[in-house]
Design an enzyme around this catalytic site. Structure first.
Site, PDB file in Angstrom:
ATOM      1  N   THR A 150       0.813  -1.204   0.000  1.00 43.86           N
ATOM      2  CA  THR A 150       0.000   0.000   0.000  1.00 43.86           C
ATOM      3  C   THR A 150       0.850   1.259   0.000  1.00 43.86           C
ATOM      4  O   THR A 150       1.915   1.301   0.597  1.00 43.86           O
ATOM      5  CB  THR A 150      -0.959   0.027   1.214  1.00 43.86           C
ATOM      6  OG1 THR A 150      -1.861  -1.061   1.102  1.00 43.86           O
ATOM      7  CG2 THR A 150      -1.756   1.295   1.319  1.00 43.86           C
TER       8      THR A 150
ATOM      9  N   ARG B  20     -12.305  -9.782  -2.062  1.00 52.63           N
ATOM     10  CA  ARG B  20     -11.887  -9.178  -0.778  1.00 52.63           C
ATOM     11  C   ARG B  20     -11.447  -7.707  -0.973  1.00 52.63           C
ATOM     12  O   ARG B  20     -10.716  -7.362  -1.877  1.00 52.63           O
ATOM     13  CB  ARG B  20     -10.721  -9.985  -0.207  1.00 52.63           C
ATOM     14  CG  ARG B  20     -10.207  -9.480   1.140  1.00 52.63           C
ATOM     15  CD  ARG B  20      -9.036  -8.527   0.992  1.00 52.63           C
ATOM     16  NE  ARG B  20      -8.557  -8.057   2.285  1.00 52.63           N
ATOM     17  CZ  ARG B  20      -7.672  -7.078   2.437  1.00 52.63           C
ATOM     18  NH1 ARG B  20      -7.184  -6.461   1.402  1.00 52.63           N
ATOM     19  NH2 ARG B  20      -7.293  -6.710   3.639  1.00 52.63           N
TER      20      ARG B  20
ATOM     21  N   GLY C 137      -9.962  -4.324   1.365  1.00 54.98           N
ATOM     22  CA  GLY C 137      -9.401  -3.916   2.659  1.00 54.98           C
ATOM     23  C   GLY C 137      -9.853  -2.534   3.072  1.00 54.98           C
ATOM     24  O   GLY C 137     -10.917  -2.048   2.652  1.00 54.98           O
ATOM     25  N   ASP C 138      -9.055  -1.881   3.881  1.00 56.18           N
ATOM     26  CA  ASP C 138      -9.410  -0.567   4.434  1.00 56.18           C
ATOM     27  C   ASP C 138      -9.128   0.594   3.476  1.00 56.18           C
ATOM     28  O   ASP C 138      -9.692   1.678   3.635  1.00 56.18           O
ATOM     29  CB  ASP C 138      -8.620  -0.324   5.732  1.00 56.18           C
ATOM     30  CG  ASP C 138      -7.115  -0.379   5.497  1.00 56.18           C
ATOM     31  OD1 ASP C 138      -6.654  -1.311   4.798  1.00 56.18           O
ATOM     32  OD2 ASP C 138      -6.398   0.505   5.989  1.00 56.18           O
TER      33      ASP C 138
ATOM     34  N   THR D 163      -1.738   1.996   6.395  1.00 54.48           N
ATOM     35  CA  THR D 163      -1.297   0.741   5.786  1.00 54.48           C
ATOM     36  C   THR D 163      -1.232  -0.325   6.871  1.00 54.48           C
ATOM     37  O   THR D 163      -0.806  -0.045   7.985  1.00 54.48           O
ATOM     38  CB  THR D 163       0.067   0.858   5.105  1.00 54.48           C
ATOM     39  OG1 THR D 163       0.489  -0.454   4.710  1.00 54.48           O
ATOM     40  CG2 THR D 163       1.130   1.465   6.002  1.00 54.48           C
ATOM     41  N   GLY D 164      -1.668  -1.512   6.536  1.00 55.37           N
ATOM     42  CA  GLY D 164      -1.635  -2.573   7.545  1.00 55.37           C
ATOM     43  C   GLY D 164      -2.669  -3.630   7.236  1.00 55.37           C
ATOM     44  O   GLY D 164      -3.204  -3.679   6.121  1.00 55.37           O
TER      45      GLY D 164
ATOM     46  N   GLY E 175      -5.804  -4.777   6.741  1.00 55.15           N
ATOM     47  CA  GLY E 175      -7.000  -3.990   6.484  1.00 55.15           C
ATOM     48  C   GLY E 175      -8.217  -4.357   7.309  1.00 55.15           C
ATOM     49  O   GLY E 175      -9.000  -3.479   7.706  1.00 55.15           O
TER      50      GLY E 175
HETATM   51  N1  ASP Z   1      -4.261  -2.130   4.120  1.00 60.76           N
HETATM   52  C1  ASP Z   1      -4.143  -2.873   2.887  1.00 60.76           C
HETATM   53  C2  ASP Z   1      -5.265  -3.863   2.781  1.00 60.76           C
HETATM   54  O1  ASP Z   1      -5.610  -4.487   3.778  1.00 60.76           O
HETATM   55  C3  ASP Z   1      -2.896  -3.647   2.775  1.00 60.76           C
HETATM   56  C4  ASP Z   1      -1.641  -2.941   3.047  1.00 60.76           C
HETATM   57  O2  ASP Z   1      -1.592  -1.907   3.701  1.00 60.76           O
HETATM   58  O3  ASP Z   1      -0.651  -3.483   2.561  1.00 60.76           O
HETATM   59  O4  ASP Z   1      -5.753  -4.077   1.693  1.00 60.76           O
END
Ligand code: ASP
Length: 310
Positions: free
Chosen positions: A177, A205, A207-208, A228-229, A231
């Protein structure tokens, strides 16, 4: 002139100096610097924070090592499905897109959605139709091929595992991300985030990243945030909006709010990752509860870029 500032990230996770190839490290730092400079050049000329975050994220999307745009990870079926969002702190208007393929710069589509669709969030094939209508550039599948990402997918494609970026199959604790937050000389804040999500993701799917309030938020009264993380946790903790609320309702400083949400609340839930944040005075926070986060900000007109905790 008001203070101008920009900060960016390229993902958080188990990014350890001991595991980094020096040549790759150089490339990552170069990619971060380029993106910071692209955004800062706009702010310096008196441009808008919305344009600055869009330019910085576009630059990161075009850089194959980050998990967004060109470097987006592979899904279970070997495709690339991207998510992005952008928010204007002055008007609280936002645009977001999820599950799209072949659009060269998802952040630009998010911006078009904000400005021309009358909606906030569009998804999949129909969002691609809208992108075509907006004359945004498309790229063939080969453009999104990256050797390292392909290997990551090969390692897990016959399993039920999802894998976050910047990682190998043995260690699932790294995230991709990209994102940017900025303050322009008119005192306006903006935030943008873009991702390919998780390697081997399936069933559509999301994410956030495209969820306003979870992965991205901006409000001139408080702050601008890009996350980022993992999600799923960031959605459940409504991370970006939570930080804004702590400032608005409880009078927390940016640092207090970020530290509480990332290092306390998310940790207790088991949610790993980080975020970048900026407030209306130009204070910047780059906070993570993982080992490292690709990140950068400007100091005395100079790009400062970091990867590891120290
Ligand atoms: N937050 C992103 C997700 O869950 C992934 C990431 O930050 O790498 O899609």
């Amino acid at each position: 002139m008001n203070k101008i500032q920009i900060a960016i990230h390229g993902g958080a996770g188990t990014i350890l100096r001991s595991q980094m190839d020096p040549e790759k490290e150089k490339q990552y730092l170069h990619g971060l610097t380029q993106a910071l400079e692209a955004g800062y050049a706009i702010l310096k000329k008196g441009g808008a924070s919305m344009d600055a975050v869009e330019a910085a994220v576009t630059s990161l999307e075009n850089f194959p090592l980050f998990n967004a745009g060109r470097g987006a990870v592979f899904t279970h079926t070997g495709t690339h499905e991207m998510d992005a969002s952008i928010m204007d702190g002055k008007t609280l208007e936002a645009g977001a897109v999820c599950g799209i393929s072949n659009v060269q710069n998802p952040v630009q589509l998010a911006r078009m959605i904000k400005e021309h669709s009358g909606h906030v969030l569009l998804c999949g094939k129909e969002a691609e139709v809208f992108a075509k209508k907006m004359n945004l550039p498309f790229q063939p599948d080969e453009y999104f091929f990256e050797e390292g990402r392909y290997r990551q997918w090969q390692e897990v494609k016959d399993t039920e595992r999802y894998q976050l970026d910047h990682t190998d199959a043995k260690d699932e604790k790294k995230f991709g991300t990209v994102g940017a937050v900025a303050l322009d000389m008119h005192g306006n804040l903006a935030a943008a985030t873009s991702t390919g999500g998780m390697t081997n993701k399936r069933y559509g799917r999301i994410g956030d990243t495209p969820i306003i309030g979870a992965g991205t938020y901006a409000n001139n009264a408080t702050c601008a945030i890009s996350c980022t993380g993992h999600g799923e946790y960031f959605i459940r903790a409504v991370v970006a909006h939570d930080i804004s609320c702590l400032m608005e309702y409880k009078g927390y400083t940016l640092k207090q709010a970020c530290d509480y949400v990332v290092k306390d609340k998310l940790v207790k839930m088991g949610g790993e990752g980080g975020l970048i944040a900026i407030d209306a005075k130009g204070h910047v926070e780059l906070v993570f509860n993982s080992d490292g986060m690709y990140r950068g900000w400007m100091q005395n007109e100079k790009a400062e870029v970091r990867i590891y905790e120290d």
